[in-house]
Design a protein around this motif. Structure first.
Motif, PDB file in Angstrom:
ATOM      1  N   ARG A 289      66.368  38.305  58.417  1.00 57.38           N
ATOM      2  CA  ARG A 289      66.502  37.524  57.193  1.00 57.38           C
ATOM      3  C   ARG A 289      65.167  36.891  56.796  1.00 57.38           C
TER       4      ARG A 289
ATOM      5  N   ARG B  50      62.895  39.504  55.285  1.00 57.17           N
ATOM      6  CA  ARG B  50      63.321  39.881  53.938  1.00 57.17           C
ATOM      7  C   ARG B  50      62.992  38.777  52.929  1.00 57.17           C
ATOM      8  N   GLU B  51      63.205  37.523  53.319  1.00 55.83           N
ATOM      9  CA  GLU B  51      62.885  36.432  52.410  1.00 55.83           C
ATOM     10  C   GLU B  51      61.395  36.351  52.141  1.00 55.83           C
TER      11      GLU B  51
ATOM     12  N   ALA C 209      59.354  38.916  52.207  1.00 63.81           N
ATOM     13  CA  ALA C 209      59.030  40.045  51.335  1.00 63.81           C
ATOM     14  C   ALA C 209      59.460  39.775  49.896  1.00 63.81           C
ATOM     15  N   ALA C 210      60.622  39.144  49.728  1.00 64.14           N
ATOM     16  CA  ALA C 210      61.115  38.853  48.384  1.00 64.14           C
ATOM     17  C   ALA C 210      60.254  37.792  47.695  1.00 64.14           C
ATOM     18  N   GLY C 211      59.744  36.811  48.462  1.00 60.17           N
ATOM     19  CA  GLY C 211      58.934  35.760  47.878  1.00 60.17           C
ATOM     20  C   GLY C 211      57.496  36.151  47.653  1.00 60.17           C
TER      21      GLY C 211
ATOM     22  N   GLU D  87      67.924  49.595  54.003  1.00 56.50           N
ATOM     23  CA  GLU D  87      67.428  48.360  53.400  1.00 56.50           C
ATOM     24  C   GLU D  87      66.800  47.437  54.438  1.00 56.50           C
TER      25      GLU D  87
END
Length: 254
Positions: free
Chosen positions: A100, A103-104, A106-108, A216
């Motif tokens: 998690r 992923r966070e 990478a998203a930010g 994913e």
């Protein structure tokens, strides 16, 4: 569990156990007086041998003859392979918080400190297993507490190794999640390798992996640690986790 025996032990067991039906057939029917009588005798002996083999070693219920022998001679749990039958309860530790965080990050778009990932606390949960084992097959049913997911083994093998842990069990399973979240799949496969310690009570510890949403990057891995609470089996319709928690209400890792 026959996989845990080496080729010499298997050959010796087959040879000596085949003597019993041969002697029994000769005692009941006498020596063959023709080729046809010999063929019939061998066929009868083989049929009797296979029936005895299945009756003694081919079932997993509590009063299965081999399990009775194991209870009377507990050393067989160390000499050959532990009797794994029964209800097991314990804990899982998942690396989902690490996944998690990646992923966070990478998203930010801000990145993350990779050296700090090993310090991220793993996600703990409860798990219960129902193991059914004979000399010829092993099946494992489990339920995890976080998602109420049920899993069923599709392949399992027991091994006895001369190097490293004395006993291991490796299995592949299919897991079904009744109410999957956005990070879940309704069905996915996974695998586990557990080290078996035949103490009292027996303990299994090891690692697991899942193929959950692997495309994913949400496939997970972690630790499993369980101890056996009972050498009886749960019913097929019983809530395995609730049944196990009634036997013991604390996880292995505290």
């Amino acid at each position: 569990m026959y996989n845990a025996l080496n080729a010499k032990s298997i050959a010796t067991m087959i040879l000596w156990s085949f003597v019993v039906p041969i002697v029994l057939v000769l005692w009941l029917g006498g020596l063959p007086d023709s080729l046809w009588s010999l063929i019939r005798l061998v066929g009868l002996a083989v049929s009797l041998y296979l029936a005895l083999l299945f009756a003694i070693f081919g079932t997993s219920h509590y009063w299965s003859p081999w399990r009775v022998i194991w209870r009377f001679v507990p050393a067989l749990n160390h000499w050959i392979y532990p009797d794994l039958n029964g209800i097991w309860f314990g804990s899982t530790q998942s690396n989902w918080p690490v996944v998690r965080e990646l992923r966070e990050a990478a998203a930010g778009g801000g990145g993350c400190d990779l050296s700090a990932l090993s310090e991220v606390e793993l996600l703990r949960g409860e798990i219960a297993l129902n193991v059914r084992a004979s000399f010829f097959s092993i099946s494992i049913r489990s339920r995890v507490g976080q998602t109420n997911a049920d899993s069923f083994s599709t392949f399992a093998v027991a091994e006895k190794c001369g190097c490293g842990p004395d006993f291991t069990i490796s299995y592949i399973y299919t897991q079904e999640v009744p109410q999957p979240q956005s990070s879940d799949e309704a069905t996915h496969i996974g695998a586990a390798i557990l080290e078996v310690t035949p103490c009292s009570p027996p303990v299994m510890e090891g690692h697991y992996w899942t193929r959950r949403k692997w495309r994913e990057g949400m496939n997970t891995a972690g630790l499993i640690g369980v101890e056996r609470l009972s050498d009886m089996h749960a019913g097929p319709t019983q809530n395995l986790l609730e049944f196990a928690k009634r036997l013991k209400d604390r996880p292995i890792w505290e």
